[in-house]
Design an enzyme around this catalytic site. Structure first.
Site, mmCIF file in Angstrom:
data_model
loop_
_atom_site.group_PDB
_atom_site.id
_atom_site.type_symbol
_atom_site.label_atom_id
_atom_site.label_comp_id
_atom_site.label_asym_id
_atom_site.label_seq_id
_atom_site.Cartn_x
_atom_site.Cartn_y
_atom_site.Cartn_z
ATOM 1 N N PHE A 34 48.414 32.068 48.893
ATOM 2 C CA PHE A 34 49.554 31.341 48.345
ATOM 3 C C PHE A 34 50.379 30.718 49.463
ATOM 4 C CE2 PHE A 34 54.021 31.336 46.761
ATOM 5 C CZ PHE A 34 53.866 30.290 45.863
ATOM 6 N N ARG A 35 50.577 31.446 50.538
ATOM 7 C CA ARG A 35 51.330 30.884 51.671
ATOM 8 C C ARG A 35 50.599 29.671 52.248
ATOM 9 N NH1 ARG A 35 51.628 36.350 52.780
ATOM 10 N NH2 ARG A 35 50.316 36.123 54.639
ATOM 11 N N GLU A 37 48.637 27.683 50.531
ATOM 12 C CA GLU A 37 48.797 26.616 49.543
ATOM 13 C C GLU A 37 50.185 25.985 49.622
ATOM 14 O OE1 GLU A 37 45.610 28.909 46.692
ATOM 15 O OE2 GLU A 37 47.751 29.022 46.201
ATOM 16 N N GLU A 72 47.032 30.180 40.927
ATOM 17 C CA GLU A 72 46.991 31.231 41.960
ATOM 18 C C GLU A 72 47.697 32.496 41.463
ATOM 19 O OE1 GLU A 72 45.833 33.255 44.943
ATOM 20 O OE2 GLU A 72 45.403 31.110 45.133
ATOM 21 N N GLU A 79 43.385 39.891 39.551
ATOM 22 C CA GLU A 79 42.952 40.820 40.599
ATOM 23 C C GLU A 79 43.705 42.140 40.517
ATOM 24 O OE1 GLU A 79 43.455 38.595 44.196
ATOM 25 O OE2 GLU A 79 41.603 37.470 43.906
#
Length: 126
Positions: A34-35, A37, A72, A79
């Protein structure tokens, strides 16, 4: 007998929902993907502005990246649930995680295709 659950309404519901969303963001920011992205989004906006992209093109890029962030977040949720209910390796868990990952890749490709097209258009045709 279970105690009755009080359903929040109005501004209380809005504030509670906002708190849950902030909690989700705080959880998601811990994910390296995520960071990355977020960095991809920031660099993309800088490049689009540098080539003179129109406001509509900036908005389309923003909407695409928001969709990427949402996918995401859902992938991370998948997950987390799989790891909780099925800590052992299972084909069902693997398939669920693989499908979530594929959804993220599809969104990354969508963002990339839009960026290549838009930046290329501005560089080639001004």
């Amino acid at each position: 007998m279970k105690p009755a659950v009080t359903k929040l309404t109005g501004i209380s519901h809005f504030l509670a929902a906002a708190g849950y969303s902030i909690g989700g963001f705080r959880r998601l920011i811990k994910e390296a993907a995520f960071r990355q992205e977020l960095l991809f989004f920031a660099v993309s906006l800088i490049l689009l502005i540098a080539v003179g992209a129109a406001l509509a093109e900036l908005m389309i890029a923003t909407v695409l990246f928001l969709a990427l962030f949402a996918v995401e977040a859902l992938n991370t949720a998948i997950e987390e649930v799989i790891d909780r209910i099925s800590p052992e390796i299972s084909m069902v868990g693997k398939h669920a995680k693989d499908l979530g990952s594929f959804a993220v890749v599809c969104m990354i490709v969508a963002c990339g295709v839009f960026l290549v097209f838009t930046i290329g258009k501005h560089l080639l045709f001004g």
